[in-house]
Design an enzyme around this catalytic site. Sequence first.
Site, PDB file in Angstrom:
ATOM      1  N   THR A  55       1.406  -9.235  12.099  1.00  0.00           N
ATOM      2  CA  THR A  55       1.707  -7.972  11.424  1.00  0.00           C
ATOM      3  C   THR A  55       0.627  -7.639  10.424  1.00  0.00           C
ATOM      4  O   THR A  55      -0.412  -8.286  10.358  1.00  0.00           O
ATOM      5  CB  THR A  55       3.029  -8.050  10.681  1.00  0.00           C
ATOM      6  OG1 THR A  55       3.299  -6.752  10.146  1.00  0.00           O
ATOM      7  CG2 THR A  55       2.952  -9.027   9.528  1.00  0.00           C
TER       8      THR A  55
ATOM      9  N   LYS B 214       3.983  -7.080   3.754  1.00  0.00           N
ATOM     10  CA  LYS B 214       3.741  -5.664   3.450  1.00  0.00           C
ATOM     11  C   LYS B 214       3.441  -4.955   4.766  1.00  0.00           C
ATOM     12  O   LYS B 214       3.032  -5.571   5.756  1.00  0.00           O
ATOM     13  CB  LYS B 214       2.594  -5.482   2.463  1.00  0.00           C
ATOM     14  CG  LYS B 214       1.236  -5.918   2.903  1.00  0.00           C
ATOM     15  CD  LYS B 214       0.447  -4.949   3.708  1.00  0.00           C
ATOM     16  CE  LYS B 214       0.392  -3.583   3.056  1.00  0.00           C
ATOM     17  NZ  LYS B 214      -0.402  -2.645   3.913  1.00  0.00           N
TER      18      LYS B 214
ATOM     19  N   THR C 274       0.870  -1.192   0.000  1.00  0.00           N
ATOM     20  CA  THR C 274       0.000   0.000   0.000  1.00  0.00           C
ATOM     21  C   THR C 274       0.904   1.238   0.000  1.00  0.00           C
ATOM     22  O   THR C 274       1.377   1.648  -1.048  1.00  0.00           O
ATOM     23  CB  THR C 274      -0.972   0.004   1.195  1.00  0.00           C
ATOM     24  OG1 THR C 274      -0.256  -0.197   2.405  1.00  0.00           O
ATOM     25  CG2 THR C 274      -2.036  -1.055   1.048  1.00  0.00           C
TER      26      THR C 274
ATOM     27  N   ASN D 261       0.646  10.614   5.993  1.00  0.00           N
ATOM     28  CA  ASN D 261      -0.626  10.307   6.637  1.00  0.00           C
ATOM     29  C   ASN D 261      -1.629  11.443   6.594  1.00  0.00           C
ATOM     30  O   ASN D 261      -2.831  11.218   6.741  1.00  0.00           O
ATOM     31  CB  ASN D 261      -0.379   9.826   8.065  1.00  0.00           C
ATOM     32  CG  ASN D 261       0.143   8.417   8.034  1.00  0.00           C
ATOM     33  OD1 ASN D 261      -0.521   7.528   7.526  1.00  0.00           O
ATOM     34  ND2 ASN D 261       1.364   8.227   8.508  1.00  0.00           N
TER      35      ASN D 261
ATOM     36  N   GLU E  28       6.670   4.308   7.450  1.00  0.00           N
ATOM     37  CA  GLU E  28       6.255   5.585   6.862  1.00  0.00           C
ATOM     38  C   GLU E  28       7.160   6.720   7.333  1.00  0.00           C
ATOM     39  O   GLU E  28       7.258   6.998   8.520  1.00  0.00           O
ATOM     40  CB  GLU E  28       4.787   5.852   7.187  1.00  0.00           C
ATOM     41  CG  GLU E  28       3.877   4.973   6.327  1.00  0.00           C
ATOM     42  CD  GLU E  28       2.409   5.082   6.652  1.00  0.00           C
ATOM     43  OE1 GLU E  28       1.607   4.552   5.870  1.00  0.00           O
ATOM     44  OE2 GLU E  28       2.064   5.683   7.675  1.00  0.00           O
TER      45      GLU E  28
ATOM     46  N   SER F 121      -6.105  11.806   0.113  1.00  0.00           N
ATOM     47  CA  SER F 121      -6.337  12.861  -0.881  1.00  0.00           C
ATOM     48  C   SER F 121      -5.648  12.532  -2.198  1.00  0.00           C
ATOM     49  O   SER F 121      -4.959  11.554  -2.336  1.00  0.00           O
ATOM     50  CB  SER F 121      -5.869  14.211  -0.342  1.00  0.00           C
ATOM     51  OG  SER F 121      -4.501  14.172  -0.032  1.00  0.00           O
TER      52      SER F 121
END
Lengths: 407, 407
Positions: free
Chosen positions: B191, B180, B154, B402, B278, B407
């Site tokens: 996970t 992932k 993702t 995040n 991230e 958007s």
Amino acid sequence: MAVGAGITDSLLPISGVSIGVACAGIKKKDHRDLVIFQLAPGSTIGAVFTQNAFCAAPVQVAKKHLASGQETRFLVVNTGNANAGTGQQGIEDAQETCSRLAGKRSVNPEQVLPFSTGVIGEYLPMASLIAGIPDALATLNSDNWTEASTGILTTDTREKGASRQFEFEDETITVTGIAKGSGMIKPNMATMLSFVATDAPISQPLLQKITAIASEQSFNRITVDSDTSTNDASVCVATGQVPVSPVESEDNPLYKYLLKTVSEVMLSLAQQIIRDGEGAHKFISVQVNSSDTPDNALKVAYAVAESPLFKTAMSASDANWGRILMAVGKSGIEGLDVDAIDVFLGDVQIVSQGQRCPEYTETAGAAAVAPDEITVRIELNRGHETETVWTTDLSYDYIKINAEYRS
Amino acid sequence: MAVGAGITDSLLPISGVSIGVACAGIKKKDHRDLVIFQLAPGSTIGAVFTQNAFCAAPVQVAKKHLASGQETRFLVVNTGNANAGTGQQGIEDAQETCSRLAGKRSVNPEQVLPFSTGVIGEYLPMASLIAGIPDALATLNSDNWTEASTGILTTDTREKGASRQFEFEDETITVTGIAKGSGMIKPNMATMLSFVATDAPISQPLLQKITAIASEQSFNRITVDSDTSTNDASVCVATGQVPVSPVESEDNPLYKYLLKTVSEVMLSLAQQIIRDGEGAHKFISVQVNSSDTPDNALKVAYAVAESPLFKTAMSASDANWGRILMAVGKSGIEGLDVDAIDVFLGDVQIVSQGQRCPEYTETAGAAAVAPDEITVRIELNRGHETETVWTTDLSYDYIKINAEYRS
């Protein structure tokens, strides 16, 4: 970067409390960083402190001085240096601060309580601090609450303060308080630093009770970043200068008035801390209703209020309600029935019985998260208990402030 | 924004596992988003799932199908949509996904396990998903592990995979896995999504045991943001294609080899998730030693690894050790003796007996936090237990990713 208005009250003086403020050069030059409160004889004091195991030297010394049973006559507060993680040297520095002040005013060192806030792990610059004490004492004045509110700030962008008055037996009773705090905010039994005073007369045990209850419902309901400071302290002083009968029992109606008013002042201070939270663009109330127990309501409220993904979505004014459900789900409360849960953003229902509300639209959600002040309301539908936690969004500015804090 | 190298292993095929990958257009066009694993008859399977109470529809259906006792023959994984917070419709969609695949291959729906990852709270686009199934089946091939590793991503910036081989009774046994995950990472029993396979023969109960132990020591020791996904699943398949005696008891030496090798593969995958966390610029190992219990070691490790202030300091390569002490202090373990604690950044001792190490210099600290990979070692000096948790820094990029996710 603060949300909404700052101090909206005039900070009213409290008879029996004088305040001196000085620029001692502890971290920066020409910057108010030393505040001394002088309390009239006969004052009582309540205090709660951080539960962080690494509690700072001044917290340890303040607790010891309170336990000595001697009447507290002075509070001495420095900003710019937390005197935490400083071992035996830190304890000695905090004690010397008290001794030096006590020596100048012919009281015992145990009658002085020390407080520090700022960088962790550096020794107090004692020469500067000691040199500042006479300067601060020279300015003692009952009208210095606003000056004091600036003299205790660190990364705060503005001062916090609140005053309330009420009438009792034809006398006017005043409660005034100031606080500081912006980051490392998840108080555990107390906040960063808060000083509240009243001119009402009340016994120490009952004032301690009011301090604990009011702190629990205010400072212990806020979180900026889930990090608990080493230096948290919430102090409430009662000088007893107003000529009414002292509160010696909870049956005295003044006890309830005082509890209510001190609670209001502390709640105002706690919310001012959140409005000035590091990098804050949003003031977010997370209200959890219809819980079986207050503890479960709090667990859910904190799981949401501390979720980095939820807070980042709020920063972007994104009504990402999946992250609210995720956070409710990870809260770990027993027997959670996810299919019973309703969630509202302001007046807009986004989740009904654990899934997207059929009437919900992204347009309505976007409108609900656009304002600076947002209420997330979560109905667990398993009882009648409710709790609210206040928090901020998680923004670029939080990262900027904390990445650059020591540089 | 990922730290260090990505996949360093060639992803070796596992006899008995074929993989099909398709672009079904679930969220984006021309983007691999549908992966089907076909397992040879006689394969066994172990699986652990998220403990988030809001567990997604595919997790609920996969658990039910496993509980049916029927032999699992297919795993079907979509990315782009988590099918979470979708209520009864979500359950029906997950079941229909299984039925459609089962119908094409003449197996029962219960022999198919569904997995989803992506946005929470939207219904699966069933028409696209169903249309993609024949496309994916058409590509079934044992050499598709790398394609599958890209087909489950993702917000990940790169694929995660690992392979190990060992010799046993003159046969070569292979273990290959992919995973992932990049945000919403604090797995609780599993996970985000991980699929590991081996060609060794092993009974289902023992494979389940290996899956649980290896997941606990790998995926359950990582955190990006303390947020627990609704869709976590860690799956381990054993096809039994290698002609050695099946593992029916823990006394079989192959059990220990498999446990060791599956654990290595899962640990590699878990660490790859953190390296691609991230906004990650740092790969941080938080090692807590000399604890009285493993649980206390874990509490301290997570308190540090999840502290926004610590993570932000790491993002700025600031050796702000006061924040490490603060986080240790808020961990809440009982009877913590702060004066016993030593802290090291890499080889540099920064804290000795609860305060700054006399030999420590800011220059040495700055050098210790400059690299991309940092180990924080905390000695509690109260026992012999040790635990390690892996995490990332908290950076502007985490906020950016995040805030803009939807958007």
